[in-house]
Design a protein around this motif. Structure first.
Motif, mmCIF file in Angstrom:
data_model
loop_
_atom_site.group_PDB
_atom_site.id
_atom_site.type_symbol
_atom_site.label_atom_id
_atom_site.label_comp_id
_atom_site.label_asym_id
_atom_site.label_seq_id
_atom_site.Cartn_x
_atom_site.Cartn_y
_atom_site.Cartn_z
ATOM 1 N N UNK A 1 0.252 -1.564 0.075
ATOM 2 C CA UNK A 1 -0.026 0.000 -0.497
ATOM 3 C C UNK A 1 0.720 1.149 -0.035
ATOM 4 N N UNK A 2 1.972 1.366 0.824
ATOM 5 C CA UNK A 2 2.631 2.511 0.665
ATOM 6 C C UNK A 2 3.536 2.677 -0.290
ATOM 7 N N UNK A 3 4.126 1.660 -1.200
ATOM 8 C CA UNK A 3 4.452 1.381 -2.732
ATOM 9 C C UNK A 3 3.187 2.313 -3.184
ATOM 10 N N UNK A 4 2.202 1.891 -3.242
ATOM 11 C CA UNK A 4 1.206 2.098 -3.498
ATOM 12 C C UNK A 4 0.720 3.384 -4.139
ATOM 13 N N UNK A 5 0.639 4.117 -3.010
ATOM 14 C CA UNK A 5 0.654 5.738 -2.547
ATOM 15 C C UNK A 5 1.916 6.197 -3.396
ATOM 16 N N UNK A 6 3.334 5.812 -3.390
ATOM 17 C CA UNK A 6 4.265 6.128 -3.253
ATOM 18 C C UNK A 6 4.102 6.670 -4.870
ATOM 19 N N UNK A 7 4.004 5.686 -5.620
ATOM 20 C CA UNK A 7 3.643 5.711 -7.016
ATOM 21 C C UNK A 7 2.376 6.257 -7.474
ATOM 22 N N UNK A 8 1.351 7.136 -6.830
ATOM 23 C CA UNK A 8 0.492 7.497 -7.539
ATOM 24 C C UNK A 8 -0.250 6.428 -8.253
ATOM 25 N N UNK A 9 -0.547 5.348 -7.420
ATOM 26 C CA UNK A 9 -1.714 4.399 -7.791
ATOM 27 C C UNK A 9 -2.655 4.366 -6.907
ATOM 28 N N UNK A 10 -3.689 3.977 -7.688
ATOM 29 C CA UNK A 10 -4.553 3.653 -5.967
ATOM 30 C C UNK A 10 -4.695 2.707 -6.765
ATOM 31 N N UNK A 11 -5.266 2.045 -5.392
ATOM 32 C CA UNK A 11 -5.156 0.011 -5.913
ATOM 33 C C UNK A 11 -6.044 -0.009 -4.385
ATOM 34 N N UNK A 12 -6.912 -1.042 -4.626
ATOM 35 C CA UNK A 12 -8.057 -1.865 -3.340
ATOM 36 C C UNK A 12 -7.233 -2.232 -2.588
ATOM 37 N N UNK A 13 -7.759 -2.144 -0.966
ATOM 38 C CA UNK A 13 -7.233 -3.152 0.220
ATOM 39 C C UNK A 13 -7.422 -4.133 -0.263
ATOM 40 N N UNK A 14 -8.447 -4.988 -0.731
ATOM 41 C CA UNK A 14 -8.674 -5.846 -1.195
ATOM 42 C C UNK A 14 -7.737 -6.056 -2.101
ATOM 43 N N UNK A 15 -7.472 -5.989 -2.831
ATOM 44 C CA UNK A 15 -5.968 -5.979 -4.142
ATOM 45 C C UNK A 15 -4.670 -6.201 -3.465
ATOM 46 N N UNK A 16 -4.742 -5.336 -2.669
ATOM 47 C CA UNK A 16 -3.531 -5.205 -1.998
ATOM 48 C C UNK A 16 -3.110 -6.688 -1.296
ATOM 49 N N UNK A 17 -4.579 -7.223 -0.419
ATOM 50 C CA UNK A 17 -4.223 -8.230 -0.088
ATOM 51 C C UNK A 17 -3.580 -9.273 -0.468
ATOM 52 N N UNK A 18 -4.725 -9.268 -2.457
ATOM 53 C CA UNK A 18 -4.946 -10.921 -2.857
ATOM 54 C C UNK A 18 -3.478 -10.595 -3.299
ATOM 55 N N UNK A 19 -3.066 -9.436 -3.763
ATOM 56 C CA UNK A 19 -1.845 -9.831 -3.950
ATOM 57 C C UNK A 19 -0.524 -10.191 -2.860
ATOM 58 N N UNK A 20 -0.433 -9.952 -1.411
ATOM 59 C CA UNK A 20 -0.271 -10.297 -0.769
ATOM 60 C C UNK A 20 0.508 -11.675 -0.439
ATOM 61 N N UNK A 21 -0.741 -12.249 -0.292
ATOM 62 C CA UNK A 21 -1.390 -13.656 -0.071
ATOM 63 C C UNK A 21 -0.863 -14.889 -1.530
ATOM 64 N N UNK A 22 -1.194 -13.965 -2.732
ATOM 65 C CA UNK A 22 -0.581 -14.653 -3.875
ATOM 66 C C UNK A 22 0.908 -14.832 -3.851
ATOM 67 N N UNK A 23 1.700 -13.929 -3.075
ATOM 68 C CA UNK A 23 3.212 -13.808 -2.927
ATOM 69 C C UNK A 23 3.908 -14.541 -1.941
ATOM 70 N N UNK A 24 2.710 -14.534 -1.186
ATOM 71 C CA UNK A 24 3.604 -16.603 -0.594
ATOM 72 C C UNK A 24 5.040 -15.485 0.586
ATOM 73 N N UNK A 25 4.370 -14.256 1.597
ATOM 74 C CA UNK A 25 5.418 -14.170 1.808
ATOM 75 C C UNK A 25 6.704 -13.230 1.573
ATOM 76 N N UNK A 26 6.488 -13.342 -0.415
ATOM 77 C CA UNK A 26 8.357 -12.728 -0.484
ATOM 78 C C UNK A 26 7.716 -11.349 -1.166
#
Length: 584
Positions: free
Chosen positions: A240-265
């Motif tokens: 979320x902080x990275x997206x904010x720094x990039x000036x991109x709006x990302x849904x909270x659920x989308x951030x969670x989906x990405x984090x879950x798919x990243x499997x801790x990486x």
């Protein structure tokens, strides 16, 4: 051997050229661009071009390294107390910060502070020449080697020769060897002596994703740090902080989906975020992420599983033909089915739904969880696991998939083995197979889905009600309510069984909430609201008493048989031990 402090210093350009050619580093004069951090402006010039987020937001201080607090605290204490090991080993899955940590350790040990008078610190200034040079990848005394492409003894021999010389400009000469497990056995053996007793000015930092391939002799000479998978919540906040720094709006659920798919990486997650930003429009949504990851195709997997559970053979074969025409790998489809069964099992156990699944998928998992019992779910899982192994050895994976799923259709409707044993022990009849949802006793499991859906819901509910009191108890037992089923069998007498009304006479003390608990569990087991009445009289003997009376009557009949009488007369000490009913 000449003492290290008396060794003449080699020419700086000569050592740089030797290490550059031998270790495959970048050419001198080609430093890497410093990484930017969330909230800071990324340095850019006309020659830099676009940098992916995983490089742009690489941690530059230990404060920016997320999810590894225990390791940071240990390093901070070691530096503060001047108990710095001569070799470190970083292990963990990809993208958790092993190489970044190695570079941060190099900066921490060589930082001299903004005034040039500082010593080793867990918070390097980032302003002195050693910090800047290490950040830009051009410090002559910090050497990185990729063991995947430099696996031999000759590559290690260059390091062994170079460690004899003191650092050119830094406090410590540091060797960072990435993917160290790729070194050959001879290379490891050649490094052992130097690794155990290196000169005071040399530090080794190793990184690996496969710690089990590193020899024990090497592990025993290193201070080991196991970098943990980064928690999903922490990754989502970081993205979320990275997206904010990039000036991109990302849904909270989308951030969670990405984090879950990243499997801790962190690196995998930033790569997915990078892809999502390029894939999306003004706002990155969770549905867009699932579609990008290929998770939207789970609807097809769900339809195959629905056909299996419903016993719809023609529909199942049609779905399989369609998946084959689309080029879907049979093993991938089987793994998707196993993921769906796992999701159903989690839903049945009351677990939180997987965020990677859409709301429709989670609702479907909850619906199946209400219909399927634990024995069926366990059976489906085991047969799918067996089917997956069959796919790997079968000459034609498609044929193996068809056969495995047809076996699942047959098994999905089989009765619970525990219920079969219980029915046999009580002398009740056992159906050849359990009915699938919507199936009538005359069905053979092969009719079209539309014909099943045409049946009136009211008729299905009435058909599902137990035929008699014993069947009612069996339904409760099958639903996992064994304790209350035992009480109904042993402690109450039946007054009236008129579904959905049940009148009982207690023959032994019962819990004060017995009626309420029985009504609740009966509804869960049959889908109908039951009226439970406890009468003071008029009840039949309990089922247990009836069984005991039947056994006593059978014993009397056997003992009264002329042949048995003749045996007992001839052998007075003979006794009748067990009486078995017919068919048992």
């Amino acid at each position: 051997m000449t003492d290290d402090h008396e060794s003449p210093l080699p020419d700086e350009d000569t050592e740089r050229d030797t290490l550059t050619m031998g270790l495959g580093l970048d050419e001198p004069g080609q430093p890497a661009t410093p990484a930017a951090q969330p909230g800071s402006q990324a340095s850019s010039s006309g020659d830099d071009g676009y940098r992916v987020l995983a490089r742009k937001y690489r941690p530059q201080t230990f404060a920016e390294l997320i999810g590894q607090d225990a390791m940071i605290q240990t390093l901070a204490n070691a530096i503060e107390r001047d108990r710095i090991a001569h070799a470190f080993l970083m292990t963990g899955v990809r993208g958790v910060g092993k190489t970044s940590t190695a570079r941060l350790i190099a900066k921490s040990l060589n930082c001299v502070g903004a005034d040039g008078q500082g010593g080793p610190t867990i918070t390097p200034c980032g302003q002195c020449e050693p910090c800047i040079a290490i950040t830009e990848g051009r410090h002559i005394d910090v050497v990185e080697m990729d063991a995947a492409s430099h696996t031999g003894v000759d590559d290690v021999r260059e390091i062994i020769e170079a460690v004899r010389y003191a650092a050119v400009s830094a406090r410590y000469k540091i060797y960072i060897i990435d993917e160290v497990h790729m070194l050959s056995k001879n290379a490891f053996n050649a490094l052992l002596k130097t690794l155990e007793e290196p000169p005071a000015h040399v530090k080794f930092i190793f990184a690996t994703t496969e710690i089990d391939k590193v020899p024990v002799t090497v592990l025993s000479r290193c201070q080991r740090f196991d970098l943990r998978r980064i928690p999903t919540e922490l990754l989502a906040r970081h993205f979320g902080k990275v997206a904010e720094a990039e000036g991109v709006e990302v849904e909270d659920e989308a951030l969670t989906v990405i984090a879950r798919a990243a499997e801790g990486s962190a690196r995998d997650g930033l790569s997915l975020l990078d892809q999502a930003i390029a894939h999306g429009e003004d706002k990155v949504s969770a549905d867009a992420i699932r579609k990008m990851l290929g998770l939207a195709d789970r609807g097809r997997t769900q339809r195959v599983l629905d056909a299996v559970i419903a016993g719809d053979v023609p529909g199942l074969l049609g779905q399989l033909d369609e998946t084959h025409s689309l080029g879907i790998d049979p093993a991938a489809l089987m793994r998707g089915l196993m993921e769906s069964v796992h999701a159903i099992s989690r839903a049945k156990a009351g677990g939180v739904g997987d965020i990677l699944r859409s709301e429709e998928d989670r609702a479907a998992a909850s619906a199946h969880a209400e219909k399927l019992g634990w024995p069926q779910l366990h059976m489906l899982w085991q047969l799918m696991l067996k089917g997956l192994s069959d796919l790997q050895v079968a000459p034609d994976p498609r044929e193996a998939l068809d056969m495995a799923l047809l076996r699942l259709v047959h098994a999905a409707g089989m009765p619970d083995p525990g219920a079969v044993i219980d029915a046999l022990s009580q002398g009740r009849s056992v159906p050849a197979r359990a009915l699938s949802p919507g199936e009538t006793p005359g069905d053979n499991g092969a009719e079209a889905p539309d014909a099943r859906q045409a049946a009136a819901p009211q008729s299905e509910e009435k058909a599902a009600l137990p035929a008699d009191f014993q069947a009612f108890i069996a339904a409760l037992d099958d639903a996992g309510n064994h304790a209350i089923a035992v009480e109904l069998h042993d402690k109450v007498g039946l007054v009236e069984y008129a579904p959905p009304k049940l009148s009982l006479q207690p023959r032994a003390p019962l819990d004060g909430n017995f009626s309420r608990d029985l009504a609740t569990k009966a509804k869960a087991a049959t889908g109908e609201n039951w009226e439970i009445v406890l009468a003071e009289s008029g009840g039949e003997p309990t089922l247990r008493e009836q069984e005991q009376m039947a056994e006593a009557k059978a014993r009397e009949d056997i003992l009264a048989h002329p042949m048995v009488k003749a045996v007992t007369s001839t052998f007075p000490d003979a006794a009748l031990e067990t009486v078995k009913s017919k068919g048992s």
